[in-house]
Design a protein around this motif. Structure first.
Motif, PDB file in Angstrom:
ATOM      1  N   ALA A 183     -62.087 -13.136  22.322  1.00  0.00           N
ATOM      2  CA  ALA A 183     -60.865 -12.478  21.842  1.00  0.00           C
ATOM      3  C   ALA A 183     -59.757 -13.498  21.618  1.00  0.00           C
ATOM      4  N   PHE A 184     -59.595 -14.446  22.534  1.00  0.00           N
ATOM      5  CA  PHE A 184     -58.571 -15.480  22.369  1.00  0.00           C
ATOM      6  C   PHE A 184     -58.858 -16.340  21.148  1.00  0.00           C
ATOM      7  N   ALA A 185     -60.122 -16.534  20.820  1.00  0.00           N
ATOM      8  CA  ALA A 185     -60.488 -17.344  19.658  1.00  0.00           C
ATOM      9  C   ALA A 185     -60.047 -16.688  18.350  1.00  0.00           C
ATOM     10  N   HIS A 186     -59.812 -15.368  18.354  1.00  0.00           N
ATOM     11  CA  HIS A 186     -59.367 -14.665  17.154  1.00  0.00           C
ATOM     12  C   HIS A 186     -57.860 -14.764  16.933  1.00  0.00           C
ATOM     13  N   VAL A 187     -57.136 -15.325  17.879  1.00  0.00           N
ATOM     14  CA  VAL A 187     -55.685 -15.439  17.749  1.00  0.00           C
ATOM     15  C   VAL A 187     -55.370 -16.565  16.764  1.00  0.00           C
ATOM     16  N   ASP A 188     -54.623 -16.231  15.729  1.00  0.00           N
ATOM     17  CA  ASP A 188     -54.268 -17.214  14.714  1.00  0.00           C
ATOM     18  C   ASP A 188     -53.373 -18.303  15.297  1.00  0.00           C
ATOM     19  N   ALA A 189     -53.623 -19.528  14.888  1.00  0.00           N
ATOM     20  CA  ALA A 189     -52.778 -20.646  15.294  1.00  0.00           C
ATOM     21  C   ALA A 189     -51.355 -20.370  14.822  1.00  0.00           C
ATOM     22  N   GLY A 190     -50.405 -20.685  15.642  1.00  0.00           N
ATOM     23  CA  GLY A 190     -49.004 -20.476  15.288  1.00  0.00           C
ATOM     24  C   GLY A 190     -48.469 -19.111  15.665  1.00  0.00           C
ATOM     25  N   ARG A 191     -49.344 -18.198  16.051  1.00  0.00           N
ATOM     26  CA  ARG A 191     -48.876 -16.879  16.510  1.00  0.00           C
ATOM     27  C   ARG A 191     -48.731 -16.907  18.025  1.00  0.00           C
ATOM     28  N   ASP A 192     -47.693 -16.263  18.495  1.00  0.00           N
ATOM     29  CA  ASP A 192     -47.530 -16.104  19.931  1.00  0.00           C
ATOM     30  C   ASP A 192     -48.561 -15.095  20.427  1.00  0.00           C
TER      31      ASP A 192
END
Length: 118
Positions: A44-53
């Motif tokens: 799930a953490f891997a789906h977080v876009d870079a630059g997004r909080d």
């Protein structure tokens, strides 16, 4: 998006916000290595876009183990991370025993978390 698998006791639901640009993740159940929770959390953490909080709501989390805390610590890389509580007793204990409570911005509500990021 909801991620639920048979034999896994960790529920992960997340959504993307535009203002502020953040990824909001809701965790529920038990985040335990022996139930596959850590792998699911890492995915799930891997789906977080870079630059997004990243806002992680743990209000419905009932239990977590040490690998869960490690996953949270790793999620701070490349993201501002805010945890929304209340925290379950096992997470409270792990933060205190490891001395890592100060590594996290812990807020009582999603509104408060959004205000911290805004």
């Amino acid at each position: 998006m909801a991620l639920h698998e048979a034999g896994c006791d960790l529920g992960v639901t997340h959504t993307v916000l535009d203002d502020p640009p953040a990824h909001l993740m809701f965790l529920s159940g038990e985040a335990a290595f022996f139930h596959g929770g850590t792998e699911r959390l890492d995915a799930a953490f891997a789906h977080v876009d870079a630059g997004r909080d990243l806002i992680v709501d743990v209000a419905d989390l009932e239990y977590c183990d040490a690998p869960f805390l490690n996953a949270l610590l790793g999620a701070r890389t490349g993201h501002r991370l805010v945890i929304v509580g209340p925290l379950c007793a096992s997470l409270e204990r792990r933060l205190d025993v490891t001395g890592t409570r100060g590594f996290f911005d812990i807020q009582p509500t999603i509104v408060a978390a959004l205000a911290r990021l805004g």
